[in-house]
Scaffold this motif. Structure first.
Motif, PDB file in Angstrom:
ATOM      1  N   SER A 186      -8.397  12.016  -8.326  1.00  0.00           N
ATOM      2  CA  SER A 186      -8.131  13.364  -7.826  1.00  0.00           C
ATOM      3  C   SER A 186      -9.221  13.888  -6.899  1.00  0.00           C
ATOM      4  O   SER A 186      -9.012  14.886  -6.217  1.00  0.00           O
ATOM      5  CB  SER A 186      -7.950  14.343  -9.003  1.00  0.00           C
ATOM      6  OG  SER A 186      -9.099  14.358  -9.817  1.00  0.00           O
TER       7      SER A 186
ATOM      8  N   LEU B 243     -10.622   9.700  -4.110  1.00  0.00           N
ATOM      9  CA  LEU B 243      -9.559   8.973  -3.414  1.00  0.00           C
ATOM     10  C   LEU B 243      -8.946   9.763  -2.261  1.00  0.00           C
ATOM     11  O   LEU B 243      -8.780   9.212  -1.163  1.00  0.00           O
ATOM     12  CB  LEU B 243      -8.474   8.529  -4.405  1.00  0.00           C
ATOM     13  CG  LEU B 243      -7.368   7.655  -3.824  1.00  0.00           C
ATOM     14  CD1 LEU B 243      -7.943   6.398  -3.173  1.00  0.00           C
ATOM     15  CD2 LEU B 243      -6.358   7.259  -4.901  1.00  0.00           C
ATOM     16  N   PRO B 244      -8.579  11.045  -2.435  1.00  0.00           N
ATOM     17  CA  PRO B 244      -8.031  11.764  -1.278  1.00  0.00           C
ATOM     18  C   PRO B 244      -9.036  11.888  -0.124  1.00  0.00           C
ATOM     19  O   PRO B 244      -8.648  11.828   1.047  1.00  0.00           O
ATOM     20  CB  PRO B 244      -7.672  13.147  -1.847  1.00  0.00           C
ATOM     21  CG  PRO B 244      -8.374  13.249  -3.154  1.00  0.00           C
ATOM     22  CD  PRO B 244      -8.501  11.859  -3.670  1.00  0.00           C
TER      23      PRO B 244
ATOM     24  N   LEU C 145      -9.009   8.452   1.565  1.00  0.00           N
ATOM     25  CA  LEU C 145      -7.793   8.239   2.354  1.00  0.00           C
ATOM     26  C   LEU C 145      -7.829   9.028   3.660  1.00  0.00           C
ATOM     27  O   LEU C 145      -7.367   8.550   4.702  1.00  0.00           O
ATOM     28  CB  LEU C 145      -6.561   8.628   1.529  1.00  0.00           C
ATOM     29  CG  LEU C 145      -6.229   7.727   0.338  1.00  0.00           C
ATOM     30  CD1 LEU C 145      -5.078   8.308  -0.460  1.00  0.00           C
ATOM     31  CD2 LEU C 145      -5.894   6.310   0.803  1.00  0.00           C
ATOM     32  N   SER C 146      -8.386  10.227   3.613  1.00  0.00           N
ATOM     33  CA  SER C 146      -8.523  11.022   4.848  1.00  0.00           C
ATOM     34  C   SER C 146      -9.500  10.358   5.809  1.00  0.00           C
ATOM     35  O   SER C 146      -9.308  10.403   7.032  1.00  0.00           O
ATOM     36  CB  SER C 146      -9.013  12.434   4.501  1.00  0.00           C
ATOM     37  OG  SER C 146      -8.043  13.128   3.743  1.00  0.00           O
TER      38      SER C 146
ATOM     39  N   TYR D  18      -1.838  10.088   0.086  1.00  0.00           N
ATOM     40  CA  TYR D  18      -2.299  10.466  -1.253  1.00  0.00           C
ATOM     41  C   TYR D  18      -1.125  10.961  -2.099  1.00  0.00           C
ATOM     42  O   TYR D  18      -1.009  10.622  -3.283  1.00  0.00           O
ATOM     43  CB  TYR D  18      -3.374  11.542  -1.169  1.00  0.00           C
ATOM     44  CG  TYR D  18      -3.878  11.984  -2.528  1.00  0.00           C
ATOM     45  CD1 TYR D  18      -4.539  11.096  -3.371  1.00  0.00           C
ATOM     46  CD2 TYR D  18      -3.663  13.287  -2.982  1.00  0.00           C
ATOM     47  CE1 TYR D  18      -4.984  11.484  -4.618  1.00  0.00           C
ATOM     48  CE2 TYR D  18      -4.113  13.689  -4.224  1.00  0.00           C
ATOM     49  CZ  TYR D  18      -4.772  12.784  -5.039  1.00  0.00           C
ATOM     50  OH  TYR D  18      -5.198  13.183  -6.282  1.00  0.00           O
TER      51      TYR D  18
ATOM     52  N   THR E 245      -3.798   0.707  -6.920  1.00  0.00           N
ATOM     53  CA  THR E 245      -3.451   1.899  -7.703  1.00  0.00           C
ATOM     54  C   THR E 245      -2.600   1.522  -8.908  1.00  0.00           C
ATOM     55  O   THR E 245      -2.794   2.044 -10.009  1.00  0.00           O
ATOM     56  CB  THR E 245      -2.711   2.920  -6.819  1.00  0.00           C
ATOM     57  OG1 THR E 245      -3.556   3.304  -5.731  1.00  0.00           O
ATOM     58  CG2 THR E 245      -2.326   4.161  -7.622  1.00  0.00           C
TER      59      THR E 245
END
Length: 419
Positions: free
Chosen positions: A247, A250-251, A254-255, A266, A324
């Motif tokens: 949470s 990872l986001p 990914l950005s 995400y 994942t």
């Protein structure tokens, strides 16, 4: 309910459980599905109650701190009082808060009631986990926790969709729906949960010099007599810390990799994680139910270590999806085994408190994650956070392997077996 489960091959692993466990499963599904407010608490505080972001952050921080107190208080109460009654009384407290929120306009009182509602609800968690131990024998416990974990995730999946639809235009209906479901859940618990009377937890393979009556030792002595629990508390703190990378880190990662597409990717991973949990839990439970609990935790740690750690090398989104799924399998294994591990290594008199301490450590791990990882990313890089994650998860996995190796070879351990 049991007949329906037997008809589905995937769910046949859940057959033969006490009827009260199936009732708890239904309760878990409907209460999770009607948990409309919690996922949207920050948005509710800012958009509906009109608080500034600073005040909303303070309310959320207060809620986190109260959660630590509530989970520890809940463990103490679960050891001292009837666990079914605790669930019923906290449910009534939750219902009262929901009804008062509907009838009061003052935004500060509403915010206070939301904090009280969260506090009261959290108190019941150790009682719920300990009640499962009361209702089952040792062979049934992991399967029972798996079923309830499945119910939680089914409910949360429904809740996210329904709450997203209701939030903007039908906010009061969210409170009414949650209150109504709370009433139904309380009635089911009151009428159909049958708590066995006089159930005892007996010790097995105790060290000869440690034949101490469970009723004469205090809580600290109970921890000292069993060094497994303090080590396991640290392991679970690390598990929660690493899981929370999903949470937070990872986001951000990914950005960094995919720029404007990061948020979309995400959201895709969130959906895949949720679907895997719901679809794979019965199969994973069937495969792992004969494996020792400690070894299952080792396997879960290895999957976390590999799944999160390999994000460091993964640049292709397809590979990120596969990784994942890998750590999601670890999530299922750890979530369905950790309470069973605690319950079989805790004297009955202090089981609720030790379960609550485990939950508190996991909350602490999740709380520390954004603080520590945020500083780490600032000083190093987004990608290198996965090497750090893999390292600390590897240490925790080795500690769990150490505990498992002792259980295999040394019979002079404190081990509490539900009869």
């Amino acid at each position: 309910m049991e007949k329906m489960i037997k008809r589905g091959k995937a769910f046949s692993v859940y057959s033969g459980l006490p009827s009260s466990i199936y009732v708890l499963f239904i309760v878990r599904v409907i209460t999770s599905a009607a948990s409309f407010i919690t996922p949207f608490l920050s948005i509710y505080l800012t958009t509906k109650l009109g608080f500034g972001k600073g005040v909303a952050g303070l309310v959320l921080a207060t809620n986190t701190m109260l959660g630590f107190i509530a989970i520890l208080l809940g463990g103490y109460l679960a050891d001292k009082y009837n666990r079914k009654n605790i669930i019923l009384l906290t449910g009534l407290g939750r219902l009262s808060c929901l009804l008062l929120i509907l009838g009061i306009d003052n935004i500060y009182v509403k915010a206070a009631l939301l904090l009280i509602m969260s506090f009261v609800s959290t108190i019941s968690h150790p009682a719920e986990d300990t009640l499962v131990v009361d209702l089952t024998n040792r062979e049934q416990q992991r399967t029972s926790f798996s079923l309830l974990y499945l119910g939680l995730n089914i409910g949360v999946s429904v809740s996210a969709m329904v709450a997203g639809f209701l939030f903007n235009s039908f906010i009061n209906l969210m409170f009414v729906g949650e209150a109504t479901i709370t009433v139904i859940a309380l009635l089911l618990v009151y009428k159909y949960i049958q708590v066995p009377s006089g159930k005892k937890q007996e010790t097995a393979t105790l060290e000869p010099s440690s034949h101490t009556d469970n009723n004469t030792i205090n809580f600290i002595q109970a921890l000292k007599l069993n060094a497994f629990i303090p080590i396991f508390l640290f392991v679970m703190l690390v598990f929660a810390f690493v899981y929370n990378q999903f949470s937070f880190a990872l986001p951000v990662h990914l950005s960094f990799l995919f720029k404007d597409n990061g948020a979309v990717f995400y959201g895709t991973l969130m959906t895949i994680n949720c679907l895997c949990v719901v679809l794979l839990t019965p199969f994973i439970t069937k495969i792992t139910k004969k494996i020792p609990t400690a070894l299952n935790m080792v396997i879960a740690g290895g999957l976390y270590c590999f799944g999160f750690g390999m994000y460091y090398l993964a640049k292709d989104f397809t590979l990120i999806i596969i990784l994942t799924i890998v750590w999601t399998v670890g999530e299922v294994i750890s979530s369905t085994n950790f309470v069973h591990y605690v319950s079989t290594h805790s004297p009955e008199k202090y089981r609720g408190r030790i379960i609550s301490f485990t939950s508190a450590c996991m909350r602490l791990g999740a709380f520390l994650n954004p603080i520590f990882v945020g500083m780490f990313i600032k000083n190093y890089s987004t990608s290198s956070v996965w090497l750090m994650t893999s390292t600390i998860m590897g240490i925790a996995t080795l500690l769990m392997l150490y505990l498992y190796s002792i259980e295999r070879t040394d019979k002079k351990i404190n081990y509490y077996e539900a009869k």
